[in-house]
Design a protein around this motif. Structure first.
Motif, PDB file in Angstrom:
ATOM      1  N   ALA A  64      -2.723  10.740  -5.606  1.00  0.00           N
ATOM      2  CA  ALA A  64      -3.440  10.472  -4.317  1.00  0.00           C
ATOM      3  C   ALA A  64      -4.124   9.013  -4.776  1.00  0.00           C
ATOM      4  N   LEU A  65      -4.572   8.873  -5.869  1.00  0.00           N
ATOM      5  CA  LEU A  65      -5.321   7.611  -6.343  1.00  0.00           C
ATOM      6  C   LEU A  65      -4.161   6.719  -6.768  1.00  0.00           C
ATOM      7  N   ILE A  66      -3.108   6.899  -7.152  1.00  0.00           N
ATOM      8  CA  ILE A  66      -1.903   6.041  -7.318  1.00  0.00           C
ATOM      9  C   ILE A  66      -1.421   5.421  -6.036  1.00  0.00           C
ATOM     10  N   VAL A  67      -1.191   6.279  -5.199  1.00  0.00           N
ATOM     11  CA  VAL A  67      -0.650   5.633  -3.649  1.00  0.00           C
ATOM     12  C   VAL A  67      -1.673   4.938  -3.000  1.00  0.00           C
ATOM     13  N   ALA A  68      -3.063   5.435  -3.189  1.00  0.00           N
ATOM     14  CA  ALA A  68      -4.244   4.488  -2.698  1.00  0.00           C
ATOM     15  C   ALA A  68      -4.326   3.111  -3.264  1.00  0.00           C
ATOM     16  N   SER A  69      -4.238   3.121  -4.552  1.00  0.00           N
ATOM     17  CA  SER A  69      -4.581   1.845  -5.270  1.00  0.00           C
ATOM     18  C   SER A  69      -3.245   1.032  -4.803  1.00  0.00           C
ATOM     19  N   ILE A  70      -1.989   1.671  -4.607  1.00  0.00           N
ATOM     20  CA  ILE A  70      -0.822   0.758  -4.405  1.00  0.00           C
ATOM     21  C   ILE A  70      -0.783   0.049  -2.749  1.00  0.00           C
ATOM     22  N   PHE A  71      -1.665   0.983  -1.911  1.00  0.00           N
ATOM     23  CA  PHE A  71      -2.148   0.298  -0.706  1.00  0.00           C
ATOM     24  C   PHE A  71      -3.293  -1.057  -0.989  1.00  0.00           C
ATOM     25  N   ILE A  72      -4.111  -0.591  -1.867  1.00  0.00           N
ATOM     26  CA  ILE A  72      -5.231  -1.521  -2.285  1.00  0.00           C
ATOM     27  C   ILE A  72      -4.556  -2.751  -2.669  1.00  0.00           C
TER      28      ILE A  72
END
Length: 119
Positions: free
Chosen positions: A78-86
């Protein structure tokens, strides 16, 4: 912001987020509390030039999984996908007004929550 040692700053905010996540609070407060690691890591991604941000997100997510006793890799994914968005909206984040920045953080939190519950 001129900080000479961004990895020391990352260590400090990680420690702070892990302490906030581990505090024994009432159940209603825990249900309404934000994802501290995501919010502080988003701040770190926005304000510092980061190399290996996905690897750092993986390490932070695994630390959070171990601390909370979740499925190993649940917070990490979840943190990886959210950081890709950011990372994708990072350039427009600088020139956006405050309400647009809030929408970006809300979308990042929604992505985090969606992937957290999908796993």
């Amino acid at each position: 912001m001129n900080i000479q040692r961004p990895y020391l700053f990352l260590f400090k905010i990680t420690l702070f987020a892990l302490i906030l996540s581990a505090l024994p609070l009432h159940e209603t407060i825990l249900d309404s509390s934000p994802f501290w690691m995501l919010l502080l890591y988003t701040y770190y991604l926005i304000h510092f030039p980061v190399k290996g941000s996905l690897f750092i997100a993986l390490i932070l997510g695994v630390l959070l999984d171990i601390l909370q006793g979740d499925i190993l890799g649940q917070n990490a994914l979840a943190l990886i996908v959210a950081s890709i968005f950011i990372n994708n909206v990072k350039q427009s984040f600088y020139v956006s007004n405050l309400s647009t920045q809030q929408v970006y953080v809300f979308l990042s939190s929604s992505i985090y929550l969606a992937f957290f519950f999908l796993t």
